[in-house]
Design an enzyme around this catalytic site. Structure first.
Site, mmCIF file in Angstrom:
data_model
loop_
_atom_site.group_PDB
_atom_site.id
_atom_site.type_symbol
_atom_site.label_atom_id
_atom_site.label_comp_id
_atom_site.label_asym_id
_atom_site.label_seq_id
_atom_site.Cartn_x
_atom_site.Cartn_y
_atom_site.Cartn_z
ATOM 1 N N ARG A 11 6.847 3.876 -6.150
ATOM 2 C CA ARG A 11 5.703 3.457 -5.341
ATOM 3 C C ARG A 11 5.963 2.045 -4.807
ATOM 4 O O ARG A 11 6.862 1.356 -5.274
ATOM 5 C CB ARG A 11 4.432 3.487 -6.181
ATOM 6 C CG ARG A 11 3.964 4.878 -6.528
ATOM 7 C CD ARG A 11 2.948 4.874 -7.667
ATOM 8 N NE ARG A 11 1.738 4.126 -7.316
ATOM 9 C CZ ARG A 11 0.754 3.861 -8.181
ATOM 10 N NH1 ARG A 11 0.857 4.263 -9.431
ATOM 11 N NH2 ARG A 11 -0.307 3.188 -7.791
ATOM 12 N N ASP A 64 1.277 7.713 -15.403
ATOM 13 C CA ASP A 64 0.860 8.251 -14.105
ATOM 14 C C ASP A 64 1.465 9.615 -13.810
ATOM 15 O O ASP A 64 1.137 10.227 -12.785
ATOM 16 C CB ASP A 64 1.260 7.284 -12.981
ATOM 17 C CG ASP A 64 0.493 5.975 -13.036
ATOM 18 O OD1 ASP A 64 -0.615 5.963 -13.600
ATOM 19 O OD2 ASP A 64 1.014 4.958 -12.544
ATOM 20 N N GLY A 122 -7.028 -0.872 -7.062
ATOM 21 C CA GLY A 122 -6.052 -1.707 -6.377
ATOM 22 C C GLY A 122 -4.885 -2.045 -7.270
ATOM 23 O O GLY A 122 -4.879 -1.742 -8.466
ATOM 24 N N ASN A 123 -3.862 -2.683 -6.680
ATOM 25 C CA ASN A 123 -2.728 -3.085 -7.500
ATOM 26 C C ASN A 123 -3.122 -4.252 -8.411
ATOM 27 O O ASN A 123 -4.246 -4.759 -8.326
ATOM 28 C CB ASN A 123 -1.504 -3.421 -6.628
ATOM 29 C CG ASN A 123 -1.754 -4.597 -5.690
ATOM 30 O OD1 ASN A 123 -2.453 -5.551 -6.020
ATOM 31 N ND2 ASN A 123 -1.165 -4.536 -4.504
ATOM 32 N N VAL A 124 -2.220 -4.674 -9.268
ATOM 33 C CA VAL A 124 -2.556 -5.686 -10.279
ATOM 34 C C VAL A 124 -3.094 -6.961 -9.625
ATOM 35 O O VAL A 124 -4.137 -7.496 -10.016
ATOM 36 C CB VAL A 124 -1.318 -6.034 -11.142
ATOM 37 C CG1 VAL A 124 -1.689 -7.065 -12.202
ATOM 38 C CG2 VAL A 124 -0.751 -4.773 -11.798
ATOM 39 N N ARG A 165 -6.612 -6.521 -8.105
ATOM 40 C CA ARG A 165 -7.665 -6.466 -9.132
ATOM 41 C C ARG A 165 -7.930 -7.849 -9.722
ATOM 42 O O ARG A 165 -9.069 -8.234 -9.945
ATOM 43 C CB ARG A 165 -7.265 -5.479 -10.235
ATOM 44 C CG ARG A 165 -7.520 -4.032 -9.861
ATOM 45 C CD ARG A 165 -7.177 -3.095 -10.996
ATOM 46 N NE ARG A 165 -5.778 -2.712 -10.981
ATOM 47 C CZ ARG A 165 -5.185 -2.004 -11.939
ATOM 48 N NH1 ARG A 165 -5.877 -1.645 -13.015
ATOM 49 N NH2 ARG A 165 -3.925 -1.665 -11.839
#
Length: 327
Positions: A12, A84, A153-155, A158
């Site tokens: 990803r 995941d 959202g991504n790290v 967030r």
């Protein structure tokens, strides 16, 4: 003499996912420094949809497009966060090596500037940001005075939302390993394992999974050099537990595995199934000697059956019948 084509690694596009793929590439370079390696980062459907709650998204939204490229031969291996990955893969793909697992626990991150240091110090009505029903259900069970708000959202996204002084969030919960991999360990206020007054983690959390085309024996042999035996066995037991309970990332199933005796390969697995409001739960553990994949799968399946006999299936059925329909 023909040159060996580059080994193409899919992942990803988030910063965390790319960092993880780069770590695998660097490990492979140490095994075969003569070979070249390329990373292809893909913006998956799960990444593009920032609004749909996770309970309405299947895990395949993070994996399907990468698996299509793998099956078509455009990629040689895909690096996933193991948590995941669906527990049932397409017929064309195989999960191979699981490298040494990082810390599988969840972590608590408090909004910058607030004085709180742990779950136990959060005040009445404090808002916990999380998109995981596993996390919110277990925390509702343990800390019913807390409130919960969706956080996607991504790290980095967030973290920015939580730290925004105008946002409602008091804190957020996410994988400790994810924070550590991208250099944000210093933001962790509390590790949230069950022994720390916290919760059971997600199946496969803290581990990476390497996925290849079924039948690609050369790639299988090469990548298996990265595998860690105990991490693999523990994660396979966890995945068998979830597969048997037919859970996904949107179902409140938590797990912990612990090697009680590493030399004798004695593994303890603990599982919990919790209702969304935290008022109903079933939790139990099993210990077994686990030397191979079949014994790992059997242990996870046995614990699943034990949880079902105590009412886990009733909790899961209630969740599935009351879940909002997919839009």
């Amino acid at each position: 003499m023909a040159m060996t084509p580059p080994l193409r690694i899919g992942t990803r596009r988030s910063n965390l996912a790319v960092v993880q793929a780069e770590g695998i590439r660097d490990s492979l370079r140490k095994i075969d420094p003569r070979r070249t390696y390329e990373i292809e980062a893909l913006h998956t459907a799960g990444d593009r949809d920032k609004t749909t709650a996770l309970y309405n998204l299947g895990k395949s939204l993070w994996t399907a497009e990468l698996e299509e490229k793998l099956t078509s031969g455009e990629l040689d291996v895909v690096v996933h966060c193991l948590k995941d990955m669906p527990t049932r893969l397409p017929d064309t793909c195989d999960l191979v090596a699981i490298p040494l697992r990082d810390d599988p626990r969840d972590a608590l991150i408090i909004k910058a500037g607030l004085p709180y240091t742990s779950l136990q110090t959060l005040p009445e009505g404090a808002v916990v940001g999380t998109s995981s029903v596993r996390r919110s259900a277990q925390l509702r069970r343990l800390y019913p005075h807390l409130r919960f708000a969706n956080l996607r959202g991504n790290v980095e996204t967030r973290l920015a939302k939580v730290d925004n002084p105008e946002s409602e969030y008091t804190c957020m919960v996410m994988s400790a390993a994810g924070l550590e991999r991208i250099g944000l360990k210093h933001r962790i206020n509390q590790y949230m394992g069950s022994k720390d007054g916290g919760i059971l983690h997600a199946v496969g959390q803290g581990a990476l999974g390497l996925e290849i085309r079924k039948g690609d024996n050369k790639m299988l042999e090469f990548l298996n050099q990265l595998g860690d035996r105990r991490s693999t066995l523990a994660c396979l037991a966890e995945r068998a537990l979830m597969r048997t309970l037919e859970g996904g990332c949107s179902v409140p199933i938590g797990v912990e595995t612990e090697w009680l005796d590493e030399e004798q390969y004695l593994l303890r697995i603990t599982g919990i199934v919790v209702s969304l409001d935290g008022t109903q739960s079933v939790q139990d553990s099993l210990d077994a000697t686990v030397h191979d994949d079949a014994e790992a799968n059997a242990l996870g399946e046995e614990l699943a059956a034990k949880l079902v006999s105590q009412g886990a299936d009733t909790i899961l059925n209630d969740i599935n019948t009351t879940r909002p329909p997919k839009e």
